[in-house]
Design a protein around this motif. Structure first.
Motif, PDB file in Angstrom:
ATOM      1  N   ALA A 149       0.813  -1.218   0.000  1.00 16.72           N
ATOM      2  CA  ALA A 149       0.000   0.000   0.000  1.00 16.72           C
ATOM      3  C   ALA A 149       0.847   1.268   0.000  1.00 16.72           C
ATOM      4  O   ALA A 149       0.330   2.358  -0.269  1.00 16.72           O
ATOM      5  CB  ALA A 149      -0.933   0.003   1.211  1.00 16.72           C
ATOM      6  N   LEU A 150       2.139   1.149   0.295  1.00 17.21           N
ATOM      7  CA  LEU A 150       2.998   2.333   0.313  1.00 17.21           C
ATOM      8  C   LEU A 150       3.199   2.864  -1.106  1.00 17.21           C
ATOM      9  O   LEU A 150       3.213   2.097  -2.071  1.00 17.21           O
ATOM     10  CB  LEU A 150       4.364   1.997   0.913  1.00 17.21           C
ATOM     11  N   SER A 151       3.399   4.155  -1.211  1.00 13.06           N
ATOM     12  CA  SER A 151       3.764   4.721  -2.506  1.00 13.06           C
ATOM     13  C   SER A 151       5.164   4.235  -2.865  1.00 13.06           C
ATOM     14  O   SER A 151       5.935   3.787  -2.006  1.00 13.06           O
ATOM     15  CB  SER A 151       3.752   6.252  -2.446  1.00 13.06           C
ATOM     16  N   GLU A 152       5.494   4.325  -4.128  1.00 11.75           N
ATOM     17  CA  GLU A 152       6.807   3.875  -4.582  1.00 11.75           C
ATOM     18  C   GLU A 152       7.934   4.625  -3.871  1.00 11.75           C
ATOM     19  O   GLU A 152       8.916   4.026  -3.431  1.00 11.75           O
ATOM     20  CB  GLU A 152       6.919   4.054  -6.089  1.00 11.75           C
ATOM     21  N   GLY A 153       7.782   5.938  -3.735  1.00 10.63           N
ATOM     22  CA  GLY A 153       8.810   6.739  -3.083  1.00 10.63           C
ATOM     23  C   GLY A 153       8.993   6.371  -1.629  1.00 10.63           C
ATOM     24  O   GLY A 153      10.117   6.277  -1.133  1.00 10.63           O
ATOM     25  N   ASP A 154       7.878   6.165  -0.919  1.00 11.00           N
ATOM     26  CA  ASP A 154       7.965   5.793   0.501  1.00 11.00           C
ATOM     27  C   ASP A 154       8.592   4.410   0.659  1.00 11.00           C
ATOM     28  O   ASP A 154       9.380   4.174   1.572  1.00 11.00           O
ATOM     29  CB  ASP A 154       6.572   5.808   1.138  1.00 11.00           C
ATOM     30  N   ARG A 155       8.245   3.486  -0.233  1.00 13.83           N
ATOM     31  CA  ARG A 155       8.802   2.136  -0.140  1.00 13.83           C
ATOM     32  C   ARG A 155      10.303   2.151  -0.414  1.00 13.83           C
ATOM     33  O   ARG A 155      11.079   1.464   0.264  1.00 13.83           O
ATOM     34  CB  ARG A 155       8.070   1.200  -1.107  1.00 13.83           C
ATOM     35  N   HIS A 156      10.727   2.924  -1.409  1.00 10.02           N
ATOM     36  CA  HIS A 156      12.162   3.057  -1.671  1.00 10.02           C
ATOM     37  C   HIS A 156      12.890   3.548  -0.421  1.00 10.02           C
ATOM     38  O   HIS A 156      13.911   2.982  -0.017  1.00 10.02           O
ATOM     39  CB  HIS A 156      12.411   4.047  -2.814  1.00 10.02           C
ATOM     40  N   ALA A 157      12.398   4.612   0.173  1.00 16.13           N
ATOM     41  CA  ALA A 157      13.064   5.206   1.334  1.00 16.13           C
ATOM     42  C   ALA A 157      13.113   4.222   2.499  1.00 16.13           C
ATOM     43  O   ALA A 157      14.158   4.048   3.146  1.00 16.13           O
ATOM     44  CB  ALA A 157      12.351   6.493   1.753  1.00 16.13           C
ATOM     45  N   LEU A 158      11.985   3.576   2.779  1.00 19.22           N
ATOM     46  CA  LEU A 158      11.919   2.661   3.912  1.00 19.22           C
ATOM     47  C   LEU A 158      12.849   1.462   3.732  1.00 19.22           C
ATOM     48  O   LEU A 158      13.576   1.078   4.658  1.00 19.22           O
ATOM     49  CB  LEU A 158      10.482   2.176   4.101  1.00 19.22           C
ATOM     50  N   LEU A 159      12.862   0.876   2.531  1.00 20.84           N
ATOM     51  CA  LEU A 159      13.665  -0.325   2.332  1.00 20.84           C
ATOM     52  C   LEU A 159      15.149  -0.010   2.218  1.00 20.84           C
ATOM     53  O   LEU A 159      15.988  -0.835   2.595  1.00 20.84           O
ATOM     54  CB  LEU A 159      13.164  -1.080   1.101  1.00 20.84           C
ATOM     55  N   LEU A 160      15.496   1.170   1.728  1.00 19.59           N
ATOM     56  CA  LEU A 160      16.903   1.574   1.755  1.00 19.59           C
ATOM     57  C   LEU A 160      17.369   1.748   3.189  1.00 19.59           C
ATOM     58  O   LEU A 160      18.509   1.415   3.546  1.00 19.59           O
ATOM     59  CB  LEU A 160      17.109   2.871   0.968  1.00 19.59           C
ATOM     60  N   PHE A 161      16.480   2.270   4.036  1.00 16.29           N
ATOM     61  CA  PHE A 161      16.822   2.454   5.451  1.00 16.29           C
ATOM     62  C   PHE A 161      16.957   1.104   6.155  1.00 16.29           C
ATOM     63  O   PHE A 161      17.918   0.858   6.881  1.00 16.29           O
ATOM     64  CB  PHE A 161      15.754   3.301   6.146  1.00 16.29           C
ATOM     65  N   ALA A 162      15.983   0.221   5.922  1.00 15.85           N
ATOM     66  CA  ALA A 162      15.934  -1.028   6.667  1.00 15.85           C
ATOM     67  C   ALA A 162      16.811  -2.122   6.083  1.00 15.85           C
ATOM     68  O   ALA A 162      17.458  -2.862   6.822  1.00 15.85           O
ATOM     69  CB  ALA A 162      14.485  -1.520   6.744  1.00 15.85           C
ATOM     70  N   TRP A 163      16.854  -2.249   4.769  1.00 23.97           N
ATOM     71  CA  TRP A 163      17.573  -3.354   4.155  1.00 23.97           C
ATOM     72  C   TRP A 163      18.966  -2.984   3.678  1.00 23.97           C
ATOM     73  O   TRP A 163      19.844  -3.831   3.641  1.00 23.97           O
ATOM     74  CB  TRP A 163      16.759  -3.922   2.985  1.00 23.97           C
ATOM     75  N   ALA A 164      19.192  -1.738   3.261  1.00 16.13           N
ATOM     76  CA  ALA A 164      20.525  -1.313   2.847  1.00 16.13           C
ATOM     77  C   ALA A 164      21.279  -0.644   3.985  1.00 16.13           C
ATOM     78  O   ALA A 164      22.454  -0.321   3.844  1.00 16.13           O
ATOM     79  CB  ALA A 164      20.448  -0.360   1.647  1.00 16.13           C
ATOM     80  N   ASP A 165      20.580  -0.408   5.114  1.00 15.35           N
ATOM     81  CA  ASP A 165      21.186   0.212   6.292  1.00 15.35           C
ATOM     82  C   ASP A 165      21.753   1.589   5.967  1.00 15.35           C
ATOM     83  O   ASP A 165      22.832   1.959   6.415  1.00 15.35           O
ATOM     84  CB  ASP A 165      22.283  -0.695   6.863  1.00 15.35           C
TER      85      ASP A 165
END
Length: 244
Positions: free
Chosen positions: A169-185
């Motif tokens: 349900a997240l927008s593409e931009g929000d998902r990019h930011a969140l997963l870069l934070f959580a998965w790419a550290d």
């Protein structure tokens, strides 16, 4: 990427082999060059990018150094098969535009992840479709392509149907930011550089994503447990003019 490209393919655990693209008379990446004190393998990324403008084969060291991380990140989002193509295209694109690299940035990781994010966006429908399938049936078509035990542990934590629904349900931009934070550290600054947005917009996107996860996923919302990284504390909403 073809054998004629002055890049070397490394193995990232999926059977892909390292193609030998050295030509007669060229210096192998990692060797000490005349007049230098250090091999390429220990030189800073920015130095290698600059050097590759005159000696293209030296870009191969950056591929060897960062391709496994890029591949792992893309595989988590799109599956291993798509990750092979996206990783190869990420480095081919980076090689072609290397003259535009800003050595004043935090490093090449945000630059490379930014290129990868744009390529992942081409698969947005597939990613959302996979998340919705997981939310609806509990079957994860992305995780089913993984074989690495560490990834399996991540999958076991991530594969909750409410959480998948929230991520979809997240927008593409929000998902990019969140997963870069959580998965790419990535730090806020690195996310900003990767996505070419202000740091304030990064904060806004992460806050918005966390709010949506809490509302949609309920008790499954602690996204930090998936990646072993803490989601930033919930802050008062800050409007940055971000179009989401």
């Amino acid at each position: 990427m073809t054998d004629s490209d002055p890049l070397c393919r490394s193995s990232w655990g999926n059977g892909t082999t390292r193609a030998d693209t050295a030509q007669a008379g060229t210096v192998r990446p990692g060797t000490v060059r005349p007049g230098t004190a250090q091999p390429d393998t220990v030189l800073p990324d920015a130095v290698l990018v600059a050097a590759s403008l005159d000696e293209p084969e030296r870009f191969a060291v950056l591929f060897d150094r960062h391709a496994p991380t890029i591949h792992q990140y893309v595989a988590r989002r799109l599956g291993r098969d798509a990750a092979d193509d996206v990783t190869a295209e990420t480095f081919l694109t980076a090689f072609r535009i290397r003259a535009r690299y800003d050595s004043g940035l935090a490093g090449v990781r945000p630059w490379l992840h930014g290129i990868a994010a744009k390529l992942i966006s081409r698969h947005r429908r597939e990613e959302v479709k996979a998340l919705k399938l997981l939310a609806r049936t509990g079957r994860d078509p992305v995780a089913e392509t993984w074989t690495d035990s560490a990834d399996d542990r991540v999958t076991a934590q991530a594969a909750s149907r409410p959480l998948a629904k929230a991520l979809a349900a997240l927008s593409e931009g929000d998902r990019h930011a969140l997963l870069l934070f959580a998965w790419a550290d990535f730090s806020y600054q690195e996310i900003a550089e990767a996505l070419d947005i202000p740091v304030g917009t990064v904060r806004s996107r992460l806050n918005r994503a966390r709010r949506k996860l809490r509302v949609t996923a309920g008790p499954y919302s602690p996204f930090s447990e998936i990646a072993g990284a803490a989601v930033p504390p919930l802050e008062p909403h800050v409007s940055e003019g971000d179009p989401a």
